[in-house]
Design an enzyme around this catalytic site. Sequence first.
Site, short mmCIF file in Angstrom:
data_model
loop_
_atom_site.label_atom_id
_atom_site.label_comp_id
_atom_site.label_asym_id
_atom_site.label_seq_id
_atom_site.Cartn_x
_atom_site.Cartn_y
_atom_site.Cartn_z
N GLU A 483 0.85 -1.19 0.00
CA GLU A 483 0.00 0.00 0.00
C GLU A 483 0.89 1.25 0.00
O GLU A 483 1.16 1.81 -1.03
CB GLU A 483 -0.95 -0.03 1.20
CG GLU A 483 -1.92 1.12 1.19
CD GLU A 483 -3.35 0.72 1.52
OE1 GLU A 483 -3.59 -0.40 1.97
OE2 GLU A 483 -4.25 1.55 1.31
N GLU A 757 -2.95 0.19 13.25
CA GLU A 757 -4.05 0.64 12.40
C GLU A 757 -5.39 0.52 13.11
O GLU A 757 -6.27 1.36 12.96
CB GLU A 757 -4.07 -0.20 11.12
CG GLU A 757 -5.13 0.20 10.12
CD GLU A 757 -4.95 -0.48 8.78
OE1 GLU A 757 -4.25 -1.52 8.74
OE2 GLU A 757 -5.47 0.02 7.78
C1 BGC Z 1 -5.44 2.82 4.31
C2 BGC Z 1 -5.98 3.86 5.23
C3 BGC Z 1 -6.80 4.77 4.38
C4 BGC Z 1 -7.98 3.92 4.00
C5 BGC Z 1 -9.09 4.62 3.33
C6 BGC Z 1 -6.60 2.01 3.83
O1 BGC Z 1 -6.23 1.01 2.99
O2 BGC Z 1 -4.46 2.06 4.87
O3 BGC Z 1 -5.13 4.38 6.12
O4 BGC Z 1 -7.10 5.99 4.88
O5 BGC Z 1 -7.58 2.81 3.25
O6 BGC Z 1 -10.21 4.22 3.89
#
Ligand code: BGC
Length: 885
Positions: A483, A757
Site C-alpha cells: 500500500e 491501524e
Molecule cells: C489505508 C488507510 C486509508 C484507507 C481509506 C486504507 O487502505 O491504509 O489508512 O485511509 O484505506 O479508507
Amino acid sequence: MTARAIELRTEYLVDPLGIGETTPRFGWWVEDERPGARQTAYRIRVASSPERFSGDAPDLWDSGQIAGDEQAQIPYAGAALGSRTRAHWDVTLWDADGVAGPSSAPATFEMGLLDRADWSATWIAAPIMEAGQTLPPAPILRRTFALAHPIRHARLSITALGLYEAHLNGQRIGDDYFRPGWTDYHVRLHYQTYDVGAHLHQGANAIGVLLGDGWYSGRVAHLERGLLYGERPALLAQLEVMHDDGSVTRVVTDDGWRWSEGPIRRQDLIEGEEYDARREIDRWAEAGGDEATFAPVLTQAWPDVPLVAAPNEPVRVVRELVPIAEPRRFGAGWGRIGYLFDLGQNVAGIVRLAVRGPRGATLRIRYGEMLAADGTLYTANLRSARATDAYTLRGDAAGETWSPRFTFHGFRYAEISYHERWDGELAPFDRTTVTGLALMSDTAETGTFECSDPLVNQLQSNIAWGQRGNFLEIPTDCPQRDERLGWTGDAQVFVATAAFNFDVAAFFTKWIQDCDDAQGPDGRLPEVVPRLLGQQDGGPGWSDARVVCPWAIYGAYGDERILARHYPAMRQWLEWQAGSARDGIRPWEGCDYWPGFSDWLALDNGWQSTIGATPRDLLGTASFAHSADLLRRIATLLGHDADAARFAAFRETAVAAFNREYVTAGGRLAVQTQTAYLMALAWDLLPEPLRQPAFDRLLGLFAERDWHLSTGFLGTPLICATLTRFGRADLAYRIFLQRDYPGWLFPVQNGATTMWERWNSWTPDAGFGDVNMNSFNHYAYGAIGRWMYDTVAGLALDPARPGYRHVLIAPQPGGGLTHARATIRSIRGPIASGWTIDGATLRVEVSLPPNVTATVTLPDGTTRELAAGHHVVESAVGSRQRDKP
Ligand code: BGC
C-alpha cells in the site's frame, strides 16, 4: 550584551543547494539571553561572494534596517536570482533597546537550473525491460571523462525517472535514499544538486550511476510494475565543473555513456532487493575500471513535464538500531538454517548485514512487524508485498557487509536464512550480524513530550515512530504492506501532531504541491496523493486534506505563502464540494460521486466492518461546513473578501442542512454515534442553546461504553479536544488513559512500539486482526499527539498569531498525572511548557525565546502575560480537576 541571529534558514533548509524558489524566504532564531528579549529591527545582506558581502554594499540585496520582530518567512527582495547564483547572506539584529548586535555567521543558498535551456544533458536508459511481476536488475550507467584544469568547484544536477544512486571516482555522492523522490511523474519531476568538487581531480575521472525502478516503474501499492508511470528507469545528469581559470567543463548524460548489469539482480520498493556480490564490477565508478561488460546506452526523449528543484529534505538513515538480544536460531543441519533478529522497535527501513561465509552462499532476508503465536515471523499482514531481500556472498575471508538500496520494509523482526546443504557453513550469526537502519525524510526532530505515566510516554514514542515510519517522501498510511500511499485522510488528521514532533514545513511544502498536481480539472482531490490510476475523489474527511494541511502548516510555521500559492486550487476544490451538494447535503443518497470512507474503522458498526455507523452524508456535510470555514479564514487572511463571504454562506447552508436533517428540537442527533456528536460540537454546527444538551448526550454515549471510544479515523482526533473545550478535561483523561480495549493505551499495554491501524490489531484473546487491513505502523490514531502537547503539557499554538509568535499555555493537569512537559524547537526558537503537582500546588514552568510571548492560563482561571525568559508560576491545583464524571 546584544542580540544575534543564529540557526539561519533559507526556504526552511540549512544552506540549501540548487533551489528553485526565485524569491526564497529567510528565517532565523534570535540569540539574546536577557529576560524579555525582543528584536526591534533587522537587516539582511545578500551577496554573490563572501568578499562582496564583507563591504557595506552587498551586490544582491541589502534590506536596510527594517523595524519589527519578523524573523521567519521574510522574502528575498534583491536583484533577480538566475540559475546557479550562489548567495551568501547574514543578518544583523537590533535588540529591545534599539542597539545593533554583531552580524550573524553567514549562511548560503544556491540557485539550481531554473530553465530547461540550462540543461544540455540527454535522457539515457539501459535496455532492460521486464513485464508484470518479474523484477529487473538495476543497471549501472557509467562515463569516464578528463578534466584538463585545476578545479574550483563542481555541481552535479541529477534526476531519474525511477531512482538513482550516483558515484564519482568510486565514492557515493551524498547519503540520500530514493532520489529524486516521488512526485506524480506525469506532472512534475524533481532533481537534486550536489556539491561534488571534492570528489573530482584533474586528469581522468569517472561517474557511475545505479538506477532503480522505485515508484516510477516498480510496483506501487497493488499495481504491478510498469503500470503507473513507465516501464523502465532513465537518467538525466549534468556535471558542471568550474575551473580555476574560469573555464567550465560539462559532463552530461548522452550517447557516450555505457551500461551494464551489475550485482543488483532484482529490485523493487515493495518486493525487495537481491544482490549477488559475485557480480560486482571492479572499479565500476572509477576511471580505468573494467568496461568489458558495458554496452552503449539508449537515449530517449525528454518527458513532457517540468523539471523542478526538490524543495524537501531527502530520505536518510535517521536511526541505527542494534538487535535487543542475540538472534534466535532455528532449523537444523542439512536443511534451512535461520536466525530471527529483534530490533525491539518497529521501523521503516532496511538492514545492514555483516557476514562471513563461502562464496556463492545466498542469504534470504524476510521482514515482519510481529511474531506469530509459535514465535515465527508473522507476514500475513504484508498482503502481496514480498518484502524479501537476498544477498549472495563474495566469500571474503575478512567478511562482507551489505545493505539494499532500492527497497525498504516495515519491520521489527528480520529473519535471515540459508540452506546449509547448498550454501555451506557460515560464521555463526550474533547481534552484530544485523543493524536496523530507519529511513525517513530527514525532517529535524522538533518536539518532545514527557509525563509521569510511562505508558503515555511510550505512546508518545509510538506516535513519533509512526511518523518516522511513514514520512518518507510523502505522508504514507503504512510502510509494510502493498500500500504505502499518500492517503489524504490519514495525513489531514495527523498533520498538526506531525508539526509538533518534527519540522515538517519543507516536507508539506512538497506534498501540498503534490495535492495540486493530483487535483482533477473539476477540483476533486483523490484519496491518495500522488494519485493512482484514474480520476478519483477522496470523499469527506479525506479530500479535506486540501485545506486542512495548508492551514496546519500556516499555523505552525506562519507560512502565508503556502496559503496564497495553493489558494486557487483550494478554492476550486471547495467550489466542487459546494456544487456537488444537494440542499446543502453532500454526499446525498444516490449521488454520482464517491461518498467517502465514512468514519473509517470505527467500532460502532461491529468491528468486522471497516465503515462506521455514522452516515456518510452526515460526515460529509459536517466536514464541508468545517472546510468552508477554514477556507473562509484563509480567504479573509489573503484579502479575498468576496470569496470569504461566499465561503461563509457555504458554511451556513451546510450548517442549516445539518440541523434540518440530523438534529431534533431537543438537541439530540438523529444518529447516535460519538463521532456525529463530536463533529457537531467541535465545529460549532449546533445553535448555542442545543450545545450543552448535545454535549451531555455525547457523555451519555461514552458512559454507555464505560468511557471507551467507538470512533474511527475521523471521530477519534476530536474526542479529547472536544471534551476539554466543553470543560470536561477530566473525562478526556479518563477515556485517554483507558488501559483496556479500545483505547490508545491498549496497544501500548500489549507491547506496541508504533501506532497500530486498529485498536485490536492484536489482542491477547483473539490474536491478530483481519489480515486484509492490519498494519502495525499506521499513524492515524497518533493524532492524539496534538492534545498531549497542547492540553496535557499546555503548549498550544495561538491561531491568531501563528508560527509561535504567541503561544497559549493552559495546561490541564488531570488523570492522576503528577507532571507533564513539552518542548518544541519552533520556527521562532525553543519553547518549553511543563508542570508539576506538589501537594495542592501546581507549579508551571515556561521558557520562551526572544520575540515569543505567551498567555498563561492557570487552572484557577487567572492569566499572566509572559515574554522571553524562564518563568515559574504557581497556583492551586484547581477545581477543574475531577476524578469521576
Ligand atoms: C489505508 C488507510 C486509508 C484507507 C481509506 C486504507 O487502505 O491504509 O489508512 O485511509 O484505506 O479508507
